[in-house]
Design a protein around this motif. Structure first.
Motif, PDB file in Angstrom:
ATOM      1  N   PHE A   1       0.824  -1.201   0.000  1.00 56.20           N
ATOM      2  CA  PHE A   1       0.000   0.000   0.000  1.00 56.20           C
ATOM      3  C   PHE A   1       0.867   1.263   0.000  1.00 56.20           C
ATOM      4  O   PHE A   1       0.614   2.215  -0.755  1.00 56.20           O
ATOM      5  CB  PHE A   1      -0.915  -0.019   1.227  1.00 56.20           C
ATOM      6  N   LEU A   2       1.926   1.279   0.851  1.00 56.63           N
ATOM      7  CA  LEU A   2       2.803   2.445   0.915  1.00 56.63           C
ATOM      8  C   LEU A   2       3.529   2.656  -0.407  1.00 56.63           C
ATOM      9  O   LEU A   2       3.699   3.798  -0.865  1.00 56.63           O
ATOM     10  CB  LEU A   2       3.801   2.280   2.061  1.00 56.63           C
TER      11      LEU A   2
ATOM     12  N   THR B   1       4.147   5.694  -5.263  1.00 63.64           N
ATOM     13  CA  THR B   1       4.135   5.747  -6.731  1.00 63.64           C
ATOM     14  C   THR B   1       3.078   6.726  -7.228  1.00 63.64           C
ATOM     15  O   THR B   1       3.306   7.488  -8.172  1.00 63.64           O
ATOM     16  CB  THR B   1       3.872   4.346  -7.305  1.00 63.64           C
ATOM     17  N   THR B   2       1.901   6.701  -6.582  1.00 63.35           N
ATOM     18  CA  THR B   2       0.829   7.612  -6.969  1.00 63.35           C
ATOM     19  C   THR B   2       1.234   9.063  -6.733  1.00 63.35           C
ATOM     20  O   THR B   2       0.951   9.945  -7.560  1.00 63.35           O
ATOM     21  CB  THR B   2      -0.452   7.291  -6.187  1.00 63.35           C
TER      22      THR B   2
ATOM     23  N   GLN C   1       2.862  14.284  -8.986  1.00 70.12           N
ATOM     24  CA  GLN C   1       3.781  15.405  -9.186  1.00 70.12           C
ATOM     25  C   GLN C   1       4.207  15.521 -10.646  1.00 70.12           C
ATOM     26  O   GLN C   1       4.244  16.626 -11.212  1.00 70.12           O
ATOM     27  CB  GLN C   1       5.007  15.215  -8.282  1.00 70.12           C
ATOM     28  N   GLU C   2       4.507  14.392 -11.263  1.00 66.36           N
ATOM     29  CA  GLU C   2       4.910  14.410 -12.667  1.00 66.36           C
ATOM     30  C   GLU C   2       3.758  14.866 -13.560  1.00 66.36           C
ATOM     31  O   GLU C   2       3.957  15.659 -14.489  1.00 66.36           O
ATOM     32  CB  GLU C   2       5.390  13.020 -13.095  1.00 66.36           C
ATOM     33  N   GLU C   3       2.558  14.365 -13.287  1.00 66.58           N
ATOM     34  CA  GLU C   3       1.408  14.729 -14.112  1.00 66.58           C
ATOM     35  C   GLU C   3       1.063  16.201 -13.933  1.00 66.58           C
ATOM     36  O   GLU C   3       0.697  16.881 -14.900  1.00 66.58           O
ATOM     37  CB  GLU C   3       0.220  13.847 -13.736  1.00 66.58           C
ATOM     38  N   SER C   4       1.167  16.699 -12.693  1.00 69.82           N
ATOM     39  CA  SER C   4       0.902  18.125 -12.449  1.00 69.82           C
ATOM     40  C   SER C   4       1.881  19.000 -13.198  1.00 69.82           C
ATOM     41  O   SER C   4       1.513  20.019 -13.806  1.00 69.82           O
ATOM     42  CB  SER C   4       0.972  18.419 -10.944  1.00 69.82           C
TER      43      SER C   4
END
Length: 504
Positions: A25-26, A31-32, A37-40
């Motif tokens: 989960f962590l 990763t999310t 951050q990359e997508e933003s």
């Protein structure tokens, strides 16, 4: 003590599993977060680039409009400057003539007076002042360059992030199933504008749902038309980059009752939701080889049957005298065959070299195809009543089997066989044979598919259930099932043809 240890082990196992679950989960959250951050950063960069392009477009348009105004201003200024120059010259000439005329009034000598008056009259006739228009050549009006960008300004104020396209709607009535291909048609949402359509709008903002650039279609096979959304994503086949509102999926094997399709629209950056899945019925004849009936020297593997002699060659008269020329494998039993395999009660034996299909035909229309493999020598293909064939029977030798026989042993030949009678066919050996059986009408037809030639048709009345039947000697064959009755069969079924005298 042991009970407590066992309980403790269960607790430890539970904790270990939970620990592994938490670590996963962590890792997923981390990763999310990285992806966020990359997508933003990506979408922010794209926003800045779009704003820069928009600003550049406005600046270019401003330069164009300013240039048009400047060009018109210069044209009118040139016209007015020309009139000013001509007017000043005419005024100067007029003043000189006026002064000369006033002086002439003071002349007392009659002869001199008449001479001067004549000169004045001539100069007045030729004077520029009387040939010059006294109205400006152009006006100061520049109203044709008035601008009103209120609509565009309102459009800029409505700029927003690109909306996700709405799901299209599959038009089931326009979907076509033909020749093992499925043509799927759909309607885009009424709130979107397809790229390339005429009309206003379709920009990057507003409530139009964004400009659709392409579609994506997914399909999968199923035997149920209910619970269409229940299947996992992994089982969907995908077709990308569709530019029209329909697509044809070709080369399908119809080995299930339905093909389920769904489609979604994609704009510059986002893909919308999939449409409601639609189940399209795809009925075709599917069968395999019934290995339990296969002659011991026939090897069934998937959709192919090959002849693999077991070293007992003397019983086949066609192989006499060929022992020294045969391959070494023919003298050695196949590793996949044993002598014990002959014990099957339903297996064909002797010189029959036959194998049957595993699905019966008791009504309707059926179609499949056969291809001979390389180095084949002889094969037969047709249908038979299962109960009518004995273990040693060959196809076409009794009243319960119909077949097309092809041979290139010693010489090439092609013949239709039934009830121990044969009709030679004057046609090259085909490399792809279509078999069409209409049980209800009693039709059995053989087609050279590559040349679209009707090789032979039997006309009879079937009284028992049929099965596909095959004979293979030397070499092998492969069959293709899951085929619809192809459209070209209509050409043969609609024309009058003379049926064989072999017909029952």
């Amino acid at each position: 003590m042991d009970t407590q240890k066992e309980a403790l082990r269960r607790i430890i196992s539970t904790l270990a599993n939970k620990n592994e679950e938490l670590q996963t989960f962590l890792e997923t959250v981390d990763t999310t977060l990285t992806g966020l951050q990359e997508e933003s950063w990506k979408v922010t960069s794209e926003l800045e680039a779009e704003l820069e392009r928009l600003s550049s477009a406005l600046e270019e348009k401003g330069v164009e409009l300013r240039g048009a105004i400047k060009e018109e201003k210069q044209r009118k200024e040139a016209e007015l400057q020309k009139q000013l120059s001509e007017g000043k010259f005419a005024l100067l000439s007029c003043e000189e003539l006026l002064e000369f005329a006033n002086q002439t009034l003071n002349i007392t000598n009659e002869e001199e007076f008449l001479k001067a008056a004549k000169q004045i009259k001539e100069r007045v006739t030729m004077a520029p002042a009387f040939r010059l228009t006294t109205r400006p050549a152009v006006s100061e009006n520049m109203s044709q360059f008035t601008v009103d960008f209120s609509v565009e300004r309102a459009g800029l104020q409505r700029l927003h992030f690109l909306p996700v396209p709405r799901a299209p709607e599959i038009d089931a009535s326009s979907c076509v199933v033909r020749d093992n291909a499925v043509t799927v048609a759909w309607q885009p949402s009424s709130e979107v504008i397809v790229d390339g359509d005429s009309g206003s709008g379709g920009g990057g903002g507003g409530g139009g749902g964004g400009r659709i650039e392409r579609y994506e279609l997914e399909y999968r096979k199923t035997n149920k038309d209910s619970s269409l959304r229940a299947a996992g994503e992994a089982c969907w086949e995908k077709i990308h980059d569709i530019r029209e509102t329909q697509v044809t999926v070709t080369g399908l094997k119809f080995d299930s009752r339905f093909v389920v399709v769904r489609v979604r629209a994609r704009n510059k950056a986002a893909a919308g939701e999939f449409s409601e899945p639609v189940a399209i019925e795809t009925i075709a004849y599917n069968f395999g080889f019934d290995a339990a009936t296969a002659h011991p020297e026939l090897k069934v593997q998937g959709d192919t049957v090959t002849w693999e002699p077991q070293g007992v060659k003397g019983h086949d008269p066609r192989l006499k005298g060929k022992e020294n020329k045969s391959s070494s494998r023919s003298a050695t039993p196949s590793p996949n065959k044993t002598a014990g395999s002959r014990a099957g009660r339903d297996r064909f034996a002797g010189e029959s070299y036959t194998v049957l299909g595993d699905q019966e035909m008791s009504g309707g229309c059926h179609y499949w195809e056969l291809r001979p493999l390389a180095d084949w020598k002889s094969f037969s293909v047709g249908v038979a009543y299962r109960a009518s064939l004995g273990r040693f029977d060959q196809l076409g030798k009794n009243a319960g089997s119909w077949c097309l026989h092809a041979s290139q042993w010693l010489q090439s030949s092609l013949a239709a066989k039934h009830n121990n009678r044969a009709k030679a066919l004057d046609w090259p050996l085909p490399q792809r044979i279509g078999i069409y059986c209409n049980y209800d009408n009693g039709d059995l037809s053989f087609i050279d598919v590559d040349r679209l030639r009707l090789l032979h048709s039997f006309k009879t009345k079937f009284s028992q259930t049929l099965v596909p039947a095959f004979t293979v000697w030397c070499g092998g064959i492969s069959v293709t099932t899951g085929l619809q009755v192809p459209s070209f069969m209509g050409k043969f079924l609609s024309t009058n043809r003379s049926l064989s005298n072999l017909s029952q």
